[in-house]
Design a protein around this motif. Structure first.
Motif, mmCIF file in Angstrom:
data_model
loop_
_atom_site.group_PDB
_atom_site.id
_atom_site.type_symbol
_atom_site.label_atom_id
_atom_site.label_comp_id
_atom_site.label_asym_id
_atom_site.label_seq_id
_atom_site.Cartn_x
_atom_site.Cartn_y
_atom_site.Cartn_z
ATOM 1 N N GLY A 1 0.791 -1.221 0.000
ATOM 2 C CA GLY A 1 0.000 0.000 0.000
ATOM 3 C C GLY A 1 0.830 1.281 0.000
ATOM 4 N N LYS B 1 3.734 1.930 -4.677
ATOM 5 C CA LYS B 1 4.717 1.511 -5.700
ATOM 6 C C LYS B 1 4.061 1.294 -7.067
ATOM 7 C CE LYS B 1 5.746 -2.134 -3.253
ATOM 8 N NZ LYS B 1 4.816 -1.927 -2.123
ATOM 9 N N THR C 1 1.139 2.323 -8.035
ATOM 10 C CA THR C 1 0.560 3.594 -8.484
ATOM 11 C C THR C 1 1.631 4.445 -9.164
ATOM 12 O OG1 THR C 1 -0.994 3.490 -6.644
ATOM 13 C CG2 THR C 1 -0.736 5.631 -7.716
ATOM 14 N N HIS D 1 9.434 -6.715 -3.914
ATOM 15 C CA HIS D 1 9.245 -6.924 -2.472
ATOM 16 C C HIS D 1 10.461 -7.585 -1.855
ATOM 17 C CE1 HIS D 1 5.388 -5.462 -1.321
ATOM 18 N NE2 HIS D 1 4.812 -6.000 -2.376
HETATM 19 N N1 LIG Z 1 -7.978 3.304 -7.910
HETATM 20 C C1 LIG Z 1 -7.782 3.429 -6.600
HETATM 21 N N2 LIG Z 1 -8.705 4.060 -5.840
HETATM 22 C C2 LIG Z 1 -8.503 4.211 -4.518
HETATM 23 N N3 LIG Z 1 -7.429 3.766 -3.854
HETATM 24 C C3 LIG Z 1 -6.503 3.115 -4.563
HETATM 25 C C4 LIG Z 1 -6.616 2.922 -5.966
HETATM 26 N N4 LIG Z 1 -5.531 2.242 -6.387
HETATM 27 C C5 LIG Z 1 -4.765 2.024 -5.300
HETATM 28 N N5 LIG Z 1 -5.349 2.540 -4.205
HETATM 29 C C6 LIG Z 1 -4.782 2.552 -2.850
HETATM 30 O O1 LIG Z 1 -3.547 3.253 -2.941
HETATM 31 C C7 LIG Z 1 -2.591 2.714 -2.063
HETATM 32 C C8 LIG Z 1 -1.347 2.375 -2.854
HETATM 33 O O2 LIG Z 1 -1.633 1.282 -3.731
HETATM 34 P P1 LIG Z 1 -0.506 0.609 -4.604
HETATM 35 O O3 LIG Z 1 -1.114 -0.522 -5.342
HETATM 36 O O4 LIG Z 1 0.193 1.644 -5.360
HETATM 37 O O5 LIG Z 1 0.458 0.066 -3.458
HETATM 38 P P2 LIG Z 1 1.741 -0.864 -3.541
HETATM 39 O O6 LIG Z 1 2.839 -0.166 -2.829
HETATM 40 O O7 LIG Z 1 1.999 -1.271 -4.944
HETATM 41 O O8 LIG Z 1 1.249 -2.095 -2.669
HETATM 42 P P3 LIG Z 1 1.507 -3.691 -2.741
HETATM 43 O O9 LIG Z 1 2.900 -3.910 -2.237
HETATM 44 O O10 LIG Z 1 0.494 -4.222 -1.767
HETATM 45 O O11 LIG Z 1 1.283 -4.165 -4.142
HETATM 46 C C9 LIG Z 1 -3.252 1.520 -1.387
HETATM 47 O O12 LIG Z 1 -3.685 1.922 -0.115
HETATM 48 C C10 LIG Z 1 -4.430 1.205 -2.290
HETATM 49 O O13 LIG Z 1 -5.483 0.658 -1.537
#
Ligand SMILES: Nc1ncnc2c1ncn2[C@@H]1O[C@H](COP(=O)(O)OP(=O)(O)OP(=O)(O)O)[C@@H](O)[C@H]1O
Length: 255
Positions: free
Chosen positions: A42, A45, A47, A200
């Motif tokens: 979360g 990354k 995003t 990860h």
């Molecule tokens: N379209 C969206 N609408 C609302 N919240 C979102 C959306 N996409 C992602 N999020 C939220 O944004 C945050 C970042 O998500 P992201 O997928 O970028 O994290 P990450 O670092 O890749 O996590 P992971 O290691 O679990 O894959 C999370 O809290 C997720 O729930």
């Protein structure tokens, strides 16, 4: 070496569902380097990687490639410049592995053109690099998770773009294929490509990445030389778990 294919992120923010998912991100991702985006679940990354790929537009600031905002690039130009490997390739795409990898050639083809000999060679070579040539005629839903992941990587290789972005590419891969992929990414960087991967596995990042960017709750905690970023103190603060990397970052080994 000229750094025309470096990605530069400036003052970037991204909001979704009324909340900030990324804030105040300034980051340089150089050509000829393997960069790792790290951080807990979360952290933002995926995003950030999607914004680098131009799959979403930032709410503020920009990610630029060769001076141009990736989110405003014409889709065909973007596909020639940036290859994308998603976290999961859906199994229900009704294509064979070979047909799917051949899609990587589309940005180089005319609207109704048949694949050229060069397209066919690029597709074959990409399948061979990930050791999937024997599975080329199999449908995607007849492949294992790791095999599908290797096919997704092959499509990106066939695209022959100067920038390659990969979201947790080692996820479904066995140990040998994880290390083979990391060596391949280093080889691509040595050829001058800009390689950015979400990881990860901190040990893999320490062993193979030149640069690391550590995200936490949508903010950039640290970025730069992997050796300097991946300190036990910083990793404890961000992951809230003690981490001591068994492999020294590669700059330390090279020294
Ligand atoms: N379209 C969206 N609408 C609302 N919240 C979102 C959306 N996409 C992602 N999020 C939220 O944004 C945050 C970042 O998500 P992201 O997928 O970028 O994290 P990450 O670092 O890749 O996590 P992971 O290691 O679990 O894959 C999370 O809290 C997720 O729930």
């Amino acid at each position: 070496m000229p750094d025309t294919h470096a990605l530069k992120v400036r003052d970037l923010a991204y909001h979704a569902a009324g909340r900030p998912l990324l804030q105040d991100i300034c980051l340089d991702l150089p050509a000829s380097r393997v960069s790792a985006l790290l951080g807990p679940n979360g952290a933002g990354k995926t995003t950030l990687l999607r914004l680098l790929a131009g799959l979403a537009a930032p709410s503020r600031g920009a990610a630029r490639l060769a001076g141009q905002c990736v989110s405003r690039m014409d889709a065909r130009r973007r596909a020639r410049l940036i290859a994308w490997v998603p976290q999961h390739l859906p199994a229900d795409i009704p294509l064979t592995a070979g047909e799917f990898v051949a899609l990587g050639r589309m940005p180089h083809q005319g609207a109704f053109a048949r694949p050229s000999p060069a397209d066919k060679t690029a597709t074959q070579e990409a399948l061979a690099i990930v050791e999937m040539e024997a599975h080329a005629a199999k449908r995607l839903d007849a492949l294992s998770g790791g095999e599908r992941q290797r096919v997704a990587i092959a499509r990106a290789l066939a695209q022959q773009a100067p920038v390659i972005l990969l979201d947790e590419p080692t996820n479904h891969l066995d140990l040998r294929h994880q290390h083979r992929l990391q060596l391949l990414l280093r080889e691509l960087a040595a050829q001058g490509k800009t390689v950015v991967q979400v990881l990860h596995d901190l040990a893999l990042a320490a062993e193979y990445a030149d640069q690391a960017a550590l995200l936490n709750a949508g903010r950039l905690e640290a970025a730069g030389n992997a050796r300097e970023v991946l300190t036990p103190e910083r990793l404890l603060a961000v992951y809230r778990w003690p981490v001591r990397l068994a492999h020294p970052p590669r700059q330390a080994r090279a020294a």
